[in-house]
Design a protein around this motif. Structure first.
Motif, PDB file in Angstrom:
ATOM      1  N   UNK A   1       0.843  -1.199   0.000  1.00 46.45           N
ATOM      2  CA  UNK A   1       0.000   0.000   0.000  1.00 46.45           C
ATOM      3  C   UNK A   1       0.875   1.245   0.000  1.00 46.45           C
ATOM      4  N   UNK A   2       0.379   2.300  -0.608  1.00 46.98           N
ATOM      5  CA  UNK A   2       1.060   3.583  -0.547  1.00 46.98           C
ATOM      6  C   UNK A   2       2.032   3.870  -1.666  1.00 46.98           C
ATOM      7  N   UNK A   3       2.237   2.920  -2.581  1.00 45.49           N
ATOM      8  CA  UNK A   3       3.091   3.196  -3.739  1.00 45.49           C
ATOM      9  C   UNK A   3       2.226   3.862  -4.802  1.00 45.49           C
ATOM     10  N   UNK A   4       2.609   5.070  -5.172  1.00 41.32           N
ATOM     11  CA  UNK A   4       1.857   5.852  -6.156  1.00 41.32           C
ATOM     12  C   UNK A   4       2.300   5.495  -7.569  1.00 41.32           C
ATOM     13  N   UNK A   5       3.620   5.386  -7.782  1.00 41.92           N
ATOM     14  CA  UNK A   5       4.159   5.117  -9.117  1.00 41.92           C
ATOM     15  C   UNK A   5       5.571   4.571  -9.005  1.00 41.92           C
ATOM     16  N   UNK A   6       5.971   3.819 -10.045  1.00 43.15           N
ATOM     17  CA  UNK A   6       7.331   3.291 -10.145  1.00 43.15           C
ATOM     18  C   UNK A   6       7.841   3.608 -11.549  1.00 43.15           C
ATOM     19  N   UNK A   7       9.051   4.152 -11.623  1.00 45.26           N
ATOM     20  CA  UNK A   7       9.704   4.466 -12.892  1.00 45.26           C
ATOM     21  C   UNK A   7      11.065   3.786 -12.894  1.00 45.26           C
ATOM     22  N   UNK A   8      11.413   3.131 -13.986  1.00 45.75           N
ATOM     23  CA  UNK A   8      12.709   2.454 -14.083  1.00 45.75           C
ATOM     24  C   UNK A   8      13.352   2.755 -15.428  1.00 45.75           C
ATOM     25  N   UNK A   9      14.675   2.640 -15.478  1.00 40.17           N
ATOM     26  CA  UNK A   9      15.331   2.775 -16.762  1.00 40.17           C
ATOM     27  C   UNK A   9      16.747   3.293 -16.688  1.00 40.17           C
ATOM     28  N   UNK A  10      17.250   3.624 -17.868  1.00 38.90           N
ATOM     29  CA  UNK A  10      18.617   4.125 -18.012  1.00 38.90           C
ATOM     30  C   UNK A  10      18.622   5.636 -18.124  1.00 38.90           C
ATOM     31  N   UNK A  11      19.742   6.225 -17.755  1.00 36.06           N
ATOM     32  CA  UNK A  11      19.918   7.667 -17.854  1.00 36.06           C
ATOM     33  C   UNK A  11      19.868   8.095 -19.320  1.00 36.06           C
ATOM     34  N   UNK A  12      19.094   9.122 -19.618  1.00 33.79           N
ATOM     35  CA  UNK A  12      19.002   9.641 -20.984  1.00 33.79           C
ATOM     36  C   UNK A  12      19.452  11.103 -21.056  1.00 33.79           C
ATOM     37  N   UNK A  13      20.128  11.563 -20.024  1.00 33.70           N
ATOM     38  CA  UNK A  13      20.603  12.946 -20.007  1.00 33.70           C
ATOM     39  C   UNK A  13      21.675  13.159 -21.072  1.00 33.70           C
ATOM     40  N   UNK A  14      21.622  14.294 -21.777  1.00 33.28           N
ATOM     41  CA  UNK A  14      22.669  14.606 -22.751  1.00 33.28           C
ATOM     42  C   UNK A  14      23.938  15.161 -22.094  1.00 33.28           C
ATOM     43  N   UNK A  15      23.916  15.358 -20.782  1.00 35.59           N
ATOM     44  CA  UNK A  15      25.069  15.920 -20.072  1.00 35.59           C
ATOM     45  C   UNK A  15      26.077  14.810 -19.780  1.00 35.59           C
ATOM     46  N   UNK A  16      26.947  14.567 -20.708  1.00 36.30           N
ATOM     47  CA  UNK A  16      27.921  13.485 -20.642  1.00 36.30           C
ATOM     48  C   UNK A  16      28.759  13.568 -19.366  1.00 36.30           C
ATOM     49  N   UNK A  17      28.819  12.427 -18.668  1.00 42.56           N
ATOM     50  CA  UNK A  17      29.648  12.315 -17.470  1.00 42.56           C
ATOM     51  C   UNK A  17      29.007  12.797 -16.189  1.00 42.56           C
ATOM     52  N   UNK A  18      27.895  13.484 -16.275  1.00 41.07           N
ATOM     53  CA  UNK A  18      27.275  14.025 -15.061  1.00 41.07           C
ATOM     54  C   UNK A  18      26.638  12.944 -14.190  1.00 41.07           C
ATOM     55  N   UNK A  19      26.399  11.765 -14.767  1.00 42.33           N
ATOM     56  CA  UNK A  19      25.795  10.688 -13.979  1.00 42.33           C
ATOM     57  C   UNK A  19      26.814   9.972 -13.092  1.00 42.33           C
ATOM     58  N   UNK A  20      28.101  10.303 -13.251  1.00 48.77           N
ATOM     59  CA  UNK A  20      29.186   9.714 -12.451  1.00 48.77           C
ATOM     60  C   UNK A  20      29.160   8.188 -12.479  1.00 48.77           C
ATOM     61  N   UNK A  21      28.676   7.634 -13.593  1.00 47.32           N
ATOM     62  CA  UNK A  21      28.631   6.190 -13.743  1.00 47.32           C
ATOM     63  C   UNK A  21      27.348   5.538 -13.265  1.00 47.32           C
TER      64      UNK A  21
END
Length: 105
Positions: free
Chosen positions: A34-54
């Protein structure tokens, strides 16, 4: 609402199919907790190369409130999948970043 953000540095040998299986396990918890509103999963799609620190993959779970988030954290299904995520991450727990935001009512 609490937004629970989890970012993962998967070990190179962890296939996309295995990552998707782990994310599907997280997503399935919305049907049992109970209490879960939404779940989102996936890979980073940011165009800012390297900002995800891996931390190139991750998921977000939105909860009604902190109590729902806390119940999720104690849930045996979450703990089981969490252990699998740690095992699949570079350096174990070092390869996982968790960040929770209180986004208000």
């Amino acid at each position: 609402m609490i937004r629970h953000c989890v970012f993962i540095r998967f070990r190179p040998e962890i296939s996309r199919a295995r990552r998707d299986e782990l994310f599907a396990e997280i997503d399935a918890l919305k049907h049992t907790l109970a209490g879960i509103v939404a779940v989102y999963t996936g890979s980073n799609v940011s165009p800012e190369t390297g900002m995800d620190k891996g931390f190139a993959d991750g998921f977000i779970v939105d909860f009604d409130n902190a109590e729902a988030r806390d119940a999720y954290l104690m849930d045996p299904g979450h703990k089981k999948t969490g252990a699998r995520l740690v095992a699949a991450a570079v350096g174990g727990v070092e390869g996982i970043l968790v960040y929770d935001l209180d986004t208000g009512p």
